[in-house]
Design a protein around this motif. Sequence first.
Motif, mmCIF file in Angstrom:
data_model
loop_
_atom_site.group_PDB
_atom_site.id
_atom_site.type_symbol
_atom_site.label_atom_id
_atom_site.label_comp_id
_atom_site.label_asym_id
_atom_site.label_seq_id
_atom_site.Cartn_x
_atom_site.Cartn_y
_atom_site.Cartn_z
ATOM 1 N N SER A 130 0.846 -1.279 -0.060
ATOM 2 C CA SER A 130 -0.105 -0.016 -0.067
ATOM 3 C C SER A 130 1.017 1.220 0.073
ATOM 4 O O SER A 130 0.400 2.217 -0.416
ATOM 5 C CB SER A 130 -0.941 -0.150 1.259
ATOM 6 O OG SER A 130 -0.332 0.319 2.459
ATOM 7 N N LYS A 131 2.133 1.185 0.668
ATOM 8 C CA LYS A 131 2.933 2.321 0.536
ATOM 9 C C LYS A 131 3.927 2.607 -0.492
ATOM 10 O O LYS A 131 4.290 3.700 -1.021
ATOM 11 C CB LYS A 131 3.880 2.300 1.695
ATOM 12 C CG LYS A 131 3.024 2.377 3.139
ATOM 13 C CD LYS A 131 4.138 2.360 4.333
ATOM 14 C CE LYS A 131 3.533 2.203 5.480
ATOM 15 N NZ LYS A 131 4.515 1.857 6.864
ATOM 16 N N LYS A 132 4.196 1.225 -1.080
ATOM 17 C CA LYS A 132 5.314 1.448 -2.231
ATOM 18 C C LYS A 132 4.815 1.191 -3.882
ATOM 19 O O LYS A 132 5.415 1.240 -4.693
ATOM 20 C CB LYS A 132 6.239 0.439 -1.976
ATOM 21 C CG LYS A 132 6.907 0.601 -0.695
ATOM 22 C CD LYS A 132 8.125 1.654 -0.740
ATOM 23 C CE LYS A 132 8.936 2.000 0.471
ATOM 24 N NZ LYS A 132 9.645 3.213 0.296
ATOM 25 N N SER A 133 3.532 0.465 -3.997
ATOM 26 C CA SER A 133 3.012 0.168 -5.153
ATOM 27 C C SER A 133 2.737 1.391 -5.995
ATOM 28 O O SER A 133 2.011 2.425 -5.141
ATOM 29 C CB SER A 133 1.733 -0.732 -5.184
ATOM 30 O OG SER A 133 2.361 -1.919 -4.799
ATOM 31 N N GLY A 134 3.162 1.395 -7.160
ATOM 32 C CA GLY A 134 2.921 2.544 -7.964
ATOM 33 C C GLY A 134 3.505 3.695 -7.998
ATOM 34 O O GLY A 134 3.798 4.579 -8.595
#
Length: 134
Positions: A130-134
Amino acid sequence: RPGTAVVNKTSQAPNSGPIDLTQPPELSADQRPIADGLIAFVTYFKSLELGAVEKKQMTEIEHGVGIYIKKLSRGHIDADTSATVGRVLGALQNRDFVAAMKAQTELVNHHWREHKDWLKGLKFLITMSSKKSG
């Protein structure tokens, strides 16, 4: 000698630890995509610059994924549990972190006792995604 030894029986041998994710064990055709997807997330996150807390979480993620795959290969994870992990993976791939956390919570609520050794890593995987994707 006086005294009585108390020995607790376990239903299965203790887990000796995770497997090497670069050489995962043989899995059935329906299990392979879940294992490959989890390994892909681990590989991706290991390639990123991580802070001290994230590195510690990454260690837990890698450990948890390794134990999950090892138990899966040995037949210690039932089809329903594996399907729920598949739902977590699918939700992560679609960046639906709420659905991923909901499925993970379901696993914790129903399978913590027998699978706590890898469930914590799965939760950290969701958090890091949720913090690092994208």
